[in-house]
Design a protein around this motif. Sequence first.
Motif, PDB file in Angstrom:
ATOM      1  N   GLY A  19       0.950  -1.129   0.056  1.00  0.00           N
ATOM      2  CA  GLY A  19       0.138  -0.055   0.001  1.00  0.00           C
ATOM      3  C   GLY A  19       0.961   1.250   0.019  1.00  0.00           C
ATOM      4  N   GLY A  20       0.432   2.181   0.806  1.00  0.00           N
ATOM      5  CA  GLY A  20       1.294   3.570   0.920  1.00  0.00           C
ATOM      6  C   GLY A  20       0.510   4.738   1.131  1.00  0.00           C
ATOM      7  N   GLU A  21       0.973   5.748   1.013  1.00  0.00           N
ATOM      8  CA  GLU A  21      -0.093   6.903   1.183  1.00  0.00           C
ATOM      9  C   GLU A  21       0.491   8.103   0.211  1.00  0.00           C
ATOM     10  N   VAL A  22      -0.246   8.678  -0.712  1.00  0.00           N
ATOM     11  CA  VAL A  22      -0.109   9.590  -1.676  1.00  0.00           C
ATOM     12  C   VAL A  22      -1.367  10.368  -1.716  1.00  0.00           C
ATOM     13  N   GLU A  23      -1.209  11.830  -1.439  1.00  0.00           N
ATOM     14  CA  GLU A  23      -2.242  12.565  -1.348  1.00  0.00           C
ATOM     15  C   GLU A  23      -2.861  12.821  -2.608  1.00  0.00           C
ATOM     16  N   ASN A  24      -4.058  12.564  -2.741  1.00  0.00           N
ATOM     17  CA  ASN A  24      -5.126  12.496  -3.820  1.00  0.00           C
ATOM     18  C   ASN A  24      -5.223  11.308  -4.458  1.00  0.00           C
ATOM     19  N   ALA A  25      -4.404  10.482  -4.468  1.00  0.00           N
ATOM     20  CA  ALA A  25      -4.287   9.007  -5.121  1.00  0.00           C
ATOM     21  C   ALA A  25      -5.064   7.959  -4.478  1.00  0.00           C
ATOM     22  N   ASP A  26      -5.557   7.127  -5.478  1.00  0.00           N
ATOM     23  CA  ASP A  26      -6.275   5.779  -4.752  1.00  0.00           C
ATOM     24  C   ASP A  26      -5.354   4.893  -4.523  1.00  0.00           C
ATOM     25  N   VAL A  27      -5.109   4.681  -3.484  1.00  0.00           N
ATOM     26  CA  VAL A  27      -3.845   3.588  -3.059  1.00  0.00           C
ATOM     27  C   VAL A  27      -4.591   2.264  -2.630  1.00  0.00           C
ATOM     28  N   ARG A  28      -4.242   1.250  -3.289  1.00  0.00           N
ATOM     29  CA  ARG A  28      -4.611  -0.038  -2.953  1.00  0.00           C
ATOM     30  C   ARG A  28      -3.646  -0.912  -2.733  1.00  0.00           C
ATOM     31  N   GLN A  29      -4.003  -1.804  -1.797  1.00  0.00           N
ATOM     32  CA  GLN A  29      -2.911  -2.957  -1.587  1.00  0.00           C
ATOM     33  C   GLN A  29      -3.313  -4.288  -2.498  1.00  0.00           C
ATOM     34  N   VAL A  30      -2.643  -3.793  -3.696  1.00  0.00           N
ATOM     35  CA  VAL A  30      -2.786  -5.147  -4.707  1.00  0.00           C
ATOM     36  C   VAL A  30      -1.316  -5.546  -5.164  1.00  0.00           C
ATOM     37  N   ASP A  31      -1.105  -6.706  -5.450  1.00  0.00           N
ATOM     38  CA  ASP A  31      -0.056  -7.372  -5.910  1.00  0.00           C
ATOM     39  C   ASP A  31      -0.208  -7.677  -7.432  1.00  0.00           C
ATOM     40  N   VAL A  32       0.773  -6.990  -8.044  1.00  0.00           N
ATOM     41  CA  VAL A  32       1.019  -7.005  -9.511  1.00  0.00           C
ATOM     42  C   VAL A  32       0.879  -8.662 -10.126  1.00  0.00           C
ATOM     43  N   THR A  33       1.136  -9.342  -9.441  1.00  0.00           N
ATOM     44  CA  THR A  33       1.335 -10.782  -9.769  1.00  0.00           C
ATOM     45  C   THR A  33       0.144 -11.593  -9.838  1.00  0.00           C
ATOM     46  N   ASP A  34      -0.841 -10.900  -9.180  1.00  0.00           N
ATOM     47  CA  ASP A  34      -2.236 -11.433  -8.994  1.00  0.00           C
ATOM     48  C   ASP A  34      -3.061 -11.291 -10.038  1.00  0.00           C
ATOM     49  N   VAL A  35      -3.212 -12.228 -10.857  1.00  0.00           N
ATOM     50  CA  VAL A  35      -4.168 -12.139 -12.145  1.00  0.00           C
ATOM     51  C   VAL A  35      -5.427 -11.793 -11.768  1.00  0.00           C
ATOM     52  N   ASP A  36      -6.180 -12.225 -11.083  1.00  0.00           N
ATOM     53  CA  ASP A  36      -7.561 -12.067 -10.462  1.00  0.00           C
ATOM     54  C   ASP A  36      -7.818 -10.538 -10.027  1.00  0.00           C
ATOM     55  N   ALA A  37      -6.776 -10.050  -9.284  1.00  0.00           N
ATOM     56  CA  ALA A  37      -6.750  -8.903  -8.759  1.00  0.00           C
ATOM     57  C   ALA A  37      -6.693  -7.868  -9.842  1.00  0.00           C
ATOM     58  N   MET A  38      -5.680  -7.754 -10.473  1.00  0.00           N
ATOM     59  CA  MET A  38      -5.236  -6.979 -11.794  1.00  0.00           C
ATOM     60  C   MET A  38      -6.415  -7.048 -12.838  1.00  0.00           C
ATOM     61  N   ARG A  39      -6.724  -7.953 -13.101  1.00  0.00           N
ATOM     62  CA  ARG A  39      -8.293  -8.007 -13.903  1.00  0.00           C
ATOM     63  C   ARG A  39      -9.376  -7.200 -13.641  1.00  0.00           C
ATOM     64  N   ALA A  40      -9.652  -7.419 -12.302  1.00  0.00           N
ATOM     65  CA  ALA A  40     -10.815  -6.740 -11.540  1.00  0.00           C
ATOM     66  C   ALA A  40     -10.491  -5.143 -11.675  1.00  0.00           C
ATOM     67  N   LEU A  41      -9.088  -4.793 -11.595  1.00  0.00           N
ATOM     68  CA  LEU A  41      -8.896  -3.380 -11.434  1.00  0.00           C
ATOM     69  C   LEU A  41      -9.199  -2.775 -12.951  1.00  0.00           C
ATOM     70  N   PHE A  42      -8.727  -3.412 -13.764  1.00  0.00           N
ATOM     71  CA  PHE A  42      -8.911  -3.029 -15.110  1.00  0.00           C
ATOM     72  C   PHE A  42     -10.376  -2.853 -15.479  1.00  0.00           C
ATOM     73  N   GLU A  43     -11.152  -4.092 -15.093  1.00  0.00           N
ATOM     74  CA  GLU A  43     -12.599  -4.012 -15.408  1.00  0.00           C
ATOM     75  C   GLU A  43     -13.250  -2.629 -14.920  1.00  0.00           C
ATOM     76  N   GLU A  44     -12.814  -2.147 -13.784  1.00  0.00           N
ATOM     77  CA  GLU A  44     -13.662  -1.256 -13.088  1.00  0.00           C
ATOM     78  C   GLU A  44     -13.864  -0.090 -14.039  1.00  0.00           C
ATOM     79  N   SER A  45     -12.881   0.462 -14.710  1.00  0.00           N
ATOM     80  CA  SER A  45     -13.181   1.411 -15.731  1.00  0.00           C
ATOM     81  C   SER A  45     -11.794   1.505 -16.466  1.00  0.00           C
ATOM     82  N   ARG A  46     -11.932   2.204 -17.532  1.00  0.00           N
ATOM     83  CA  ARG A  46     -10.637   2.357 -18.502  1.00  0.00           C
ATOM     84  C   ARG A  46      -9.595   3.213 -18.097  1.00  0.00           C
ATOM     85  N   ILE A  47      -8.360   2.352 -18.235  1.00  0.00           N
ATOM     86  CA  ILE A  47      -7.129   2.887 -17.516  1.00  0.00           C
ATOM     87  C   ILE A  47      -6.278   3.571 -18.724  1.00  0.00           C
ATOM     88  N   ASP A  48      -6.163   4.788 -18.848  1.00  0.00           N
ATOM     89  CA  ASP A  48      -5.475   5.367 -19.772  1.00  0.00           C
ATOM     90  C   ASP A  48      -3.868   4.845 -20.290  1.00  0.00           C
TER      91      ASP A  48
END
Length: 308
Positions: A19-48
């Motif tokens: 995780g971490g703290e960045v002002e005005n950012a949406d900080v999430r504790q998500v492991d980039v190697t977790d396929v299901d978690a990353m797929r869910a993230l991309f399905e929420e809305s379009r990422i530019d």
Amino acid sequence: MAQHFVDAGAKVILTGRSGGEVENADVRQVDVTDVDAMRALFEESRIDGVVHAAASVGPDQLLPLAQSGESIVAQHFGAKVEGARVLATVIATLPEVDRPDWCVLFSSTSSLLGGVTLGAYAAANAALTALARNENWTCAAWDTWPGTLDRLDGRIGASMAKHTMTRPEALTAFDRVLKHGGQLVVAAGGLGDRLPVRGSVQILPRQQTTTKRYPRPELPQPFVAPGDDNEQALADIWSSVLGVEPVGSKDNFFDLGGNSLIALHMLALVRERLGVAVPTATLFERPTVRGLAAQVLDTNTETEQSWQ
């Protein structure tokens, strides 16, 4: 980096294992190697756009090759390569219209230059660069980013400190990388004095020493005079093989100009003068006068106890 995008008015989702703290950012504790978690993230809305900057650079992960077992290699390749593979897999399943406009991967100049204790890390970065090329993504091999040295324990010292970028330099360079695209190298101060030159390595005679002495170079840590007799004896030996005076208790052998060949001469002198055989790998684990002196003391203590 996340704050840089926030300051530019972008909506930022910052993911990481801790995780971490960045002002005005949406900080999430998500492991980039977790396929299901990353797929869910991309399905929420379009990422530019995507910046993949994961890395394992703690002192426990940067070890000599002899100490870098499968678990250490797996940590480096997991953070760098497996994370990028997951991103590629997830993005490939998205409809064309929902795929990011750009992806930037953070590699390292170690993939070109190598470095003491950087074997596994360099290999992972080289593999990451190859993956980026296959995906037609932007990949930059960076010199030391601001804050990186703060996470280390001084073992890699001056060579990294010399090529550390300031925050404005790093962010300006990133903006240029994002605009340019492709496979790039971002080197603070250039590469001319760091690239290997064919025929430049000379094999020195065994136990060669020099009477010439040059001033101690500018190092990240201040000079600390050797303490006990072991530290003073080692400092004298280092001066004789490196031609540097004075040598401090906390000085790193490799920051003073030492290399693997000179190390062999130095350790031979340690055995001759101090009566202790120190394995070469120990120098990489304890590359300071104080660290090596502690090893000499431990070895002497063990020898005395074995005779009792």
